[in-house]
Design an enzyme around this catalytic site. Structure first.
Site, PDB file in Angstrom:
ATOM      1  N   SER A 104       0.825  -1.211   0.000  1.00 37.88           N
ATOM      2  CA  SER A 104       0.000   0.000   0.000  1.00 37.88           C
ATOM      3  C   SER A 104       0.855   1.254   0.000  1.00 37.88           C
ATOM      4  O   SER A 104       0.340   2.361  -0.197  1.00 37.88           O
ATOM      5  CB  SER A 104      -0.923   0.005   1.226  1.00 37.88           C
ATOM      6  OG  SER A 104      -0.206  -0.271   2.417  1.00 37.88           O
TER       7      SER A 104
ATOM      8  N   GLU B  94      -9.165  -9.676   4.007  1.00 42.78           N
ATOM      9  CA  GLU B  94      -9.551  -8.307   3.641  1.00 42.78           C
ATOM     10  C   GLU B  94     -10.945  -8.216   3.042  1.00 42.78           C
ATOM     11  O   GLU B  94     -11.297  -8.985   2.138  1.00 42.78           O
ATOM     12  CB  GLU B  94      -8.532  -7.718   2.655  1.00 42.78           C
ATOM     13  CG  GLU B  94      -8.822  -6.275   2.288  1.00 42.78           C
ATOM     14  CD  GLU B  94      -7.646  -5.562   1.650  1.00 42.78           C
ATOM     15  OE1 GLU B  94      -7.797  -4.374   1.307  1.00 42.78           O
ATOM     16  OE2 GLU B  94      -6.569  -6.176   1.493  1.00 42.78           O
TER      17      GLU B  94
END
Length: 252
Positions: A44, A180
């Site tokens: 990320s 997730e």
């Protein structure tokens, strides 16, 4: 006490595990001092630090560079590095080389790999070679161009697939796994079905732990994901501090 893959695995059913991302020595120190058990140097960083539209453009060299910075903080939290897009699907000798670089050059203590049952044989071989692996099932950001960003586990068919993936990754020897953006009513079934900790992000309370991007929960991202609880609007406070500085300089 310094966290290890073994100590974190032993926390399943004992207490929730606290995880955060960090991409440099400063944020690593903050996450560690604040009580994180595990620090993920996530890919990320492409979105958060490098201004990329997604994680696909993040390379292994980028990940090693940022991982080494985080490791220099000498945290009590376990530092885990994200294996970038596509590398887990390469031949095993190459995959082993990537992970070896991550541990030797980046200094991380484990590698996170996105993917389910299809990657279980490779995960098992990595674990056998001494590479600790953290799994990642559910929504897979590295597959944004093929699958998009969408919540998983909303149908019985998808739930079955996620369970198969999670159980395969656990059986292959992963010490924990990120889950997730899975439907929160289904998430407890995953946690019950595997013997290793499940670390949720956007998957509700039915996990063995939680992880957030540090910049999201601190209010440094003006458009955080909908599931993120913002614990401090530091972006506004930092901007105000910089504005005060600018004004004082201009007033000499």
């Amino acid at each position: 006490m310094k966290s290890t893959t073994r100590s974190l695995r032993a926390l399943k059913g004992v207490r929730p595990i606290v995880c955060l991302t960090a991409y440099d020595v400063s944020t690593a120190r903050i996450a560690d001092a604040g009580g994180a058990d595990l620090i993920l140097v996530g890919d990320s960083l492409g979105n958060v630090v490098l201004g990329l539209p997604d994680t696909v453009g993040v390379t292994l060299d980028m990940m090693i560079h940022h991982s080494a910075a985080v490791v220099r903080a000498q945290t009590e939290a376990l530092v885990v590095g994200d294996l970038p897009f596509g590398l887990a699907h390469d031949s095993f000798p190459k995959l082993l080389g990537y992970c070896r670089r991550f541990l030797q050059e980046g200094g991380v203590k484990a590698v996170k790999i996105e993917g389910g049952a299809s990657l279980a044989p490779a995960i098992a071989r990595l674990v056998d070679a001494g590479i600790p692996v953290m799994g990642h099932v559910g929504m897979l950001p590295q597959r944004v161009h093929s699958a998009g960003y969408r919540r998983r586990g909303l149908t019985s068919e998808d739930q079955k697939k996620i369970l198969i993936d999670a159980q395969a990754v656990a059986a292959a020897g992963a010490f924990a796994m990120v889950v997730e953006c899975v439907d929160e009513t289904f998430m407890p079934k995953i946690t019950e079905a595997v013997s290793v900790p499940t670390i949720g992000i956007g998957s509700g309370r039915g996990c063995d732990g939680q992880i957030l991007v540090l910049e999201d929960m601190l209010g440094l991202n003006p458009r955080p994901p909908k599931f993120v609880k913002v614990y401090g609007q530091l972006g506004d406070r930092i901007e105000a501090a910089v504005r005060s500085y600018s004004e004082e300089v201009r007033r000499r």
